[in-house]
Scaffold this motif. Structure first.
Motif, short mmCIF file in Angstrom:
data_model
loop_
_atom_site.label_atom_id
_atom_site.label_comp_id
_atom_site.label_asym_id
_atom_site.label_seq_id
_atom_site.Cartn_x
_atom_site.Cartn_y
_atom_site.Cartn_z
N ALA A 94 3.38 -2.32 -5.86
CA ALA A 94 2.03 -2.91 -5.81
C ALA A 94 1.54 -3.24 -7.22
O ALA A 94 0.95 -4.30 -7.46
CB ALA A 94 1.06 -1.95 -5.12
N ALA A 95 1.78 -2.32 -8.17
CA ALA A 95 1.36 -2.55 -9.55
C ALA A 95 2.10 -3.73 -10.15
O ALA A 95 1.50 -4.58 -10.82
CB ALA A 95 1.60 -1.29 -10.39
N PRO A 145 0.80 -1.23 0.00
CA PRO A 145 0.00 0.00 0.00
C PRO A 145 0.83 1.28 0.00
O PRO A 145 0.36 2.31 -0.47
CB PRO A 145 -0.84 -0.10 1.27
CG PRO A 145 -0.39 -1.31 2.00
CD PRO A 145 0.56 -2.06 1.15
N ASP A 146 2.07 1.21 0.49
CA ASP A 146 2.90 2.41 0.55
C ASP A 146 3.84 2.55 -0.64
O ASP A 146 4.64 3.49 -0.69
CB ASP A 146 3.72 2.42 1.85
CG ASP A 146 2.84 2.47 3.07
OD1 ASP A 146 1.74 3.05 2.99
OD2 ASP A 146 3.22 1.89 4.12
#
Length: 194
Positions: A83-84, A77-78
């Motif tokens: 994340a992608a 999340p950070d």
């Protein structure tokens, strides 16, 4: 429905469902498969099998549907870039695995005698699973519960809110289904641990 148990001699995990219960479980699994497959990113056509094995053209953003977002949470999340990348490399495979697990429930119920159109009153469906098949069902029960909890807005420690609803409230009935799937999950875990 008595839940799942481990057969002492064969080691198989067994359960007996009424026709209604089996049909309800098939319907839940079918809805999950539809959600997973309908909203999946369109696969790209790849002619070379080796290239297909290394096709990482999956989605890079969190799904819009709250259930899918719950089933496929953001890993970092950070760190949007990480994340992608994580989502691109893993989500299509995870979707496929979850859909296949739900399909295993459907197939097993139908192979055990659940008619695909209508069923007669008093119909009982006996299910016998190998430990490996039971683990697949257990994982799918987790997905079904997460989907139901998300759609219903179930939160931790909100049992009093659900208990206060009248029995004829459709939300109460849906919550009962959520609890029933939890019971199935609990008994299958217990059967596997014996």
């Amino acid at each position: 429905m008595t839940g799942f148990a481990r057969h002492r001699r064969s080691g198989r995990v067994i359960a007996t469902f009424s026709g209604f219960e089996a049909d309800l479980l098939r319907s839940l699994a079918s809805q999950l498969v539809e959600l997973l497959r309908d909203q999946a990113a369109a696969p790209t056509e790849v002619a070379d099998p080796l290239e297909a094995m290394f096709d990482f053209s999956g989605p890079v953003t969190e799904p819009d549907d709250p259930v899918l977002a719950r089933l496929f949470p953001t890993a970092y999340p950070d760190d949007p870039e990480a994340a992608a990348d994580f989502r691109r490399y893993t989500e299509q495979g995870l979707r496929h695995g979850k859909a296949e697990a739900a399909c295993a429930i459907i197939d097993t119920l139908e192979e055990a005698g659940l008619p695909t159109d209508t069923f007669e009153d008093g119909l009982m469906i006996d299910v016998e699973l190998t430990p490996e098949e039971a683990e697949v069902w257990m994982r799918s029960f987790t997905d079904l519960r997460l989907a139901l909890a998300t759609r219903l807005g179930i939160e931790e420690d909100d049992e009093e809110r659900w208990a206060a609803l009248p029995d004829d409230d459709p939300r109460s009935q849906a919550h009962d289904i959520y609890e029933w799937v939890g019971y199935l999950q609990e008994t299958i875990v217990g059967a596997l641990s014996r």
